[in-house]
Design a protein around this motif. Structure first.
Motif, PDB file in Angstrom:
ATOM      1  N   UNK A 124     -61.724  12.722  20.314  1.00 23.10           N
ATOM      2  CA  UNK A 124     -61.534  14.040  20.941  1.00 23.10           C
ATOM      3  C   UNK A 124     -62.815  14.870  20.881  1.00 23.10           C
ATOM      4  N   UNK A 125     -63.519  14.778  19.771  1.00 22.53           N
ATOM      5  CA  UNK A 125     -64.757  15.550  19.594  1.00 22.53           C
ATOM      6  C   UNK A 125     -65.934  14.944  20.340  1.00 22.53           C
ATOM      7  N   UNK A 126     -65.876  13.655  20.669  1.00 22.49           N
ATOM      8  CA  UNK A 126     -67.040  12.953  21.222  1.00 22.49           C
ATOM      9  C   UNK A 126     -66.985  12.679  22.719  1.00 22.49           C
ATOM     10  N   UNK A 127     -65.781  12.504  23.253  1.00 22.33           N
ATOM     11  CA  UNK A 127     -65.650  12.105  24.656  1.00 22.33           C
ATOM     12  C   UNK A 127     -65.396  13.307  25.566  1.00 22.33           C
ATOM     13  N   UNK A 128     -65.748  13.166  26.845  1.00 20.69           N
ATOM     14  CA  UNK A 128     -65.412  14.229  27.796  1.00 20.69           C
ATOM     15  C   UNK A 128     -63.892  14.441  27.835  1.00 20.69           C
ATOM     16  N   UNK A 129     -63.480  15.653  28.135  1.00 17.86           N
ATOM     17  CA  UNK A 129     -62.048  15.999  28.118  1.00 17.86           C
ATOM     18  C   UNK A 129     -61.223  15.210  29.123  1.00 17.86           C
ATOM     19  N   UNK A 130     -61.861  14.624  30.125  1.00 10.53           N
ATOM     20  CA  UNK A 130     -61.124  13.881  31.154  1.00 10.53           C
ATOM     21  C   UNK A 130     -60.442  12.633  30.596  1.00 10.53           C
ATOM     22  N   UNK A 131     -60.860  12.173  29.423  1.00 14.23           N
ATOM     23  CA  UNK A 131     -60.318  10.925  28.882  1.00 14.23           C
ATOM     24  C   UNK A 131     -58.956  11.110  28.238  1.00 14.23           C
ATOM     25  N   UNK A 132     -58.057  10.189  28.563  1.00 14.88           N
ATOM     26  CA  UNK A 132     -56.754  10.104  27.913  1.00 14.88           C
ATOM     27  C   UNK A 132     -56.887   9.016  26.850  1.00 14.88           C
ATOM     28  N   UNK A 133     -56.520   9.355  25.609  1.00 18.79           N
ATOM     29  CA  UNK A 133     -56.713   8.432  24.496  1.00 18.79           C
ATOM     30  C   UNK A 133     -55.405   7.902  23.953  1.00 18.79           C
TER      31      UNK A 133
END
Length: 168
Positions: A113-122
């Motif tokens: 969450x802290x490292x990836x762009x917000x567009x990513x669903x994890x």
């Protein structure tokens, strides 16, 4: 595999470790940076190796070792689709009754969450068949409200931040 390791770290239960002698695995080498990755004009898609590089050095909450050294995370258990903005990480606790599984999953999720762009669903989940309570842990990790509530708990957030901090 390097061999058995002695656990000198303490969990919060009087220093007793659930898995006092975990197997320790050799760390993989650092990925060389290519000229294309250094060129800011070239779009750089996110791949499984990049995700692995983000999470491999997360500290285990019980041992003075990383998740990579304990083989909790492996690049082969990471799926990424940059065009679809999805990341799936399966992690394998060191023992089937590991009480730290939720904390480990939460640490992985927070790092992403802290490292990836917000567009990513994890999707962070336990490798199927490797934990006695995998369904319950996976349900907690998939619940956005529970994750957000957990991160509002200052003590829990402090523990997660310790897992994410660099070891000296």
């Amino acid at each position: 595999m390097v061999g058995g390791g002695g656990g000198s770290g303490g969990s919060g239960r009087g220093g007793l470790l659930e898995n006092a002698n975990p197997l320790i695995y050799e760390r993989s080498g650092e990925r060389p940076v290519t000229a294309g990755e250094e060129d800011e004009q070239v779009p750089d898609s996110i791949d499984a190796r990049e995700i692995f590089d983000l999470i491999r050095s997360i500290n285990d909450p019980e041992h003075p070792l990383t998740l990579e050294e304990l083989n909790v995370v492996e690049q082969v258990r990471i799926q990424v689709s940059d065009p679809e903005s999805t990341v799936a990480v399966a992690f394998t606790p060191t023992i089937p009754h590991c009480s730290m599984a939720t904390l480990i999953g939460l640490s992985i999720k927070v790092k992403l969450l802290r490292s990836l762009p917000q567009r990513f669903k994890m999707d962070v989940h336990i490798t199927p068949g490797t934990h006695a309570s995998e369904h319950a842990v996976n349900k907690q990790l998939a619940d956005k409200e529970r994750v957000a509530a957990a991160l509002e708990n200052t003590h829990l957030l402090e523990v997660v931040n310790q897992c994410l901090s660099a070891r000296s």
